[in-house]
Enzyme design. Structure first.
Site, PDB file in Angstrom:
ATOM      1  N   GLN A 184       0.843  -1.195   0.000  1.00 16.08           N
ATOM      2  CA  GLN A 184       0.000   0.000   0.000  1.00 16.08           C
ATOM      3  C   GLN A 184       0.879   1.246   0.000  1.00 16.08           C
ATOM      4  OE1 GLN A 184      -1.972   1.159   3.768  1.00 16.08           O
ATOM      5  NE2 GLN A 184      -3.897   0.935   2.675  1.00 16.08           N
ATOM      6  N   TYR A 232       0.742   4.808   0.464  1.00 15.00           N
ATOM      7  CA  TYR A 232       0.059   6.015   0.924  1.00 15.00           C
ATOM      8  C   TYR A 232       1.041   7.022   1.526  1.00 15.00           C
ATOM      9  CZ  TYR A 232      -4.633   3.893   0.482  1.00 15.00           C
ATOM     10  OH  TYR A 232      -5.796   3.347   0.020  1.00 15.00           O
ATOM     11  N   GLU A 240      -9.919  -1.831   6.144  1.00 18.62           N
ATOM     12  CA  GLU A 240      -8.770  -2.058   7.011  1.00 18.62           C
ATOM     13  C   GLU A 240      -9.186  -2.072   8.474  1.00 18.62           C
ATOM     14  OE1 GLU A 240      -4.264  -0.279   7.708  1.00 18.62           O
ATOM     15  OE2 GLU A 240      -5.720   0.866   6.540  1.00 18.62           O
ATOM     16  N   GLU A 248      -2.928  10.731  16.932  1.00 21.64           N
ATOM     17  CA  GLU A 248      -3.334  12.127  16.788  1.00 21.64           C
ATOM     18  C   GLU A 248      -4.407  12.274  15.699  1.00 21.64           C
ATOM     19  OE1 GLU A 248       0.497  11.882  18.798  1.00 21.64           O
ATOM     20  OE2 GLU A 248      -0.242  11.015  16.925  1.00 21.64           O
TER      21      GLU A 248
END
Length: 390
Positions: free
Chosen positions: A125, A127, A243, A374
């Site tokens: 993946q 990202y 996910e 966060e």
């Protein structure tokens, strides 16, 4: 053995026997501290593919078993309860495959799902980027239109399994004038193509599962763009829902099993006061939190089984799970005492300490991967509590 799939009940009865027999064979080949290593995970991936247990809810015309989502959830739970290894290609199984089934063209489904089902093509993946991390809206990797496709230039980082992968599903910016989440597209990139380069990153555990991926003038044909140009954010958010749904269940079951292990270790280690009272209180708090996590994951799975999505509960679950697991690993290390200093490579003689040390070190990343704590708190603040964006 022949695993029936004419009904959910027949499938689950047969697959339970298959799991017990196959995992017994795996345990004869790999020691407990080796179950997280690539060799074991690759072998387990091959076993699942050979038994056609990757495509449980896919339609039969695509080689799937056409079982219900409820059967898929139960299968993952059965694997987790038996502490099965995580298959090497789990990102493709649980994130990319459902994304392609929902958003891919018929040609894309025929081309890419077969390699996932058979285990011949591993995926990663793409990202995170340097300076972007969990903030996907700040993606800078660009794809410019050229002829019958796109030319990609950019730099991805923390890309799990890229060193073992042939393909990468990536989020790139196809509109150079766009900002934030607008103008992003979801593309399938061949990591064997000219201009693609993978550099492993050595982790604190000694492993190198994470990687940097450099893309320099990499050509991607038009047929490898999922959805329309600019649809990337919508598709990536749907992939994130997968996910945090079924893909997350084994991690919750693992946490429950680890809590039991640490509670047993606590009684065996018999720490002296005042440490005993302090650790007993901490374990009681973690036990209560694990109960909350289980309630939340069960609620999410009920929605997934009815074709709904986890929504903001996925953010709450990820936040609770990652921070609870870190706290649990810290207690386990304290109870192990000097044995915890042996390190994750001590498995030949000290298997329990090797597993514990590796999991403690690995858990440090779990409040970062798949969206930092966060980011999860921002999602909860904005979408659940209605607070203004920070």
């Amino acid at each position: 053995m022949n695993i029936r799939d004419n009904t959910d009940e027949a499938f689950l009865a047969d697959v339970e026997q298959w799991l017990d027999a196959t995992l017994a064979r795996m345990r004869a080949l790999f020691a407990s501290h080796e179950w997280v290593h690539a060799e074991c995970r690759t072998a387990w991936n091959a076993e699942l593919c050979a038994a056609n247990l990757v495509a449980l809810d896919w339609p039969r015309e695509l080689g799937g078993r056409n079982l219900s989502t409820a059967a898929l959830i139960k299968f993952h739970e059965m694997c987790a309860v038996r502490r099965a290894p995580q298959p090497l290609n789990s990102i493709a199984h649980s994130i990319l495959a459902p994304t392609l089934l929902k958003f891919g063209t018929e040609e894309q489904k025929r081309r890419f799902l077969e390699g996932i089902r058979l285990g011949t093509e591993v995926w990663c993946q793409g990202y995170s980027e340097p300076g972007s991390g969990s903030d996907l809206a700040s993606v800078k990797t660009r794809a410019s239109r050229e002829g019958d496709g796109w030319i990609i230039n950019g730099h991805k980082v923390w890309t799990t399994q890229a060193h073992a992968a042939r393909w990468c599903f990536a989020l790139v910016r196809t509109d150079p004038d766009s900002r934030a989440h607008k103008g992003l597209s979801f593309v399938l990139v061949d990591l064997k193509a000219a201009g693609a380069r993978v550099e492993p990153i050595r982790q604190i555990t000694g492993e190198a599962d994470y990687n940097e991926v450099f893309l320099e003038q990499v050509h991607v044909p038009d047929g490898n763009l999922v959805g329309a140009p600019g649809d990337g954010w919508r598709i990536a958010m749907a992939a994130a829902e997968y996910e945090r749904g079924i893909y997350f269940l084994p991690r919750v079951v693992q946490l429950e099993a680890e809590l039991q292990d640490v509670e047993t270790l606590f009684e065996r280690a018999a720490p002296a006061e005042p440490a005993r009272t302090r650790l007993a209180a901490a374990l009681a708090t973690l036990s209560d939190t694990c109960f909350v996590i289980r309630c939340r994951v069960d609620a999410i799975l009920r929605r997934v089984a009815t074709s709904s999505t986890p929504g903001t509960d996925g953010a709450v679950l990820k936040l609770l799970w990652s921070e609870t697991r870190q706290a649990l690993q810290e207690i386990r290390m304290e109870l192990l005492g000097e044995a915890a200093m042996l390190g994750p490579d001590s498995g030949v003689r000290f298997s329990e300490a090797a597993v514990a040390t590796r999991e403690f070190l690995w858990s440090r990343a779990e409040t970062i991967v798949a969206g930092t704590s966060e980011i999860q708190r921002n999602i909860i603040a904005e979408r659940v509590l209605g607070l203004p964006k920070g």
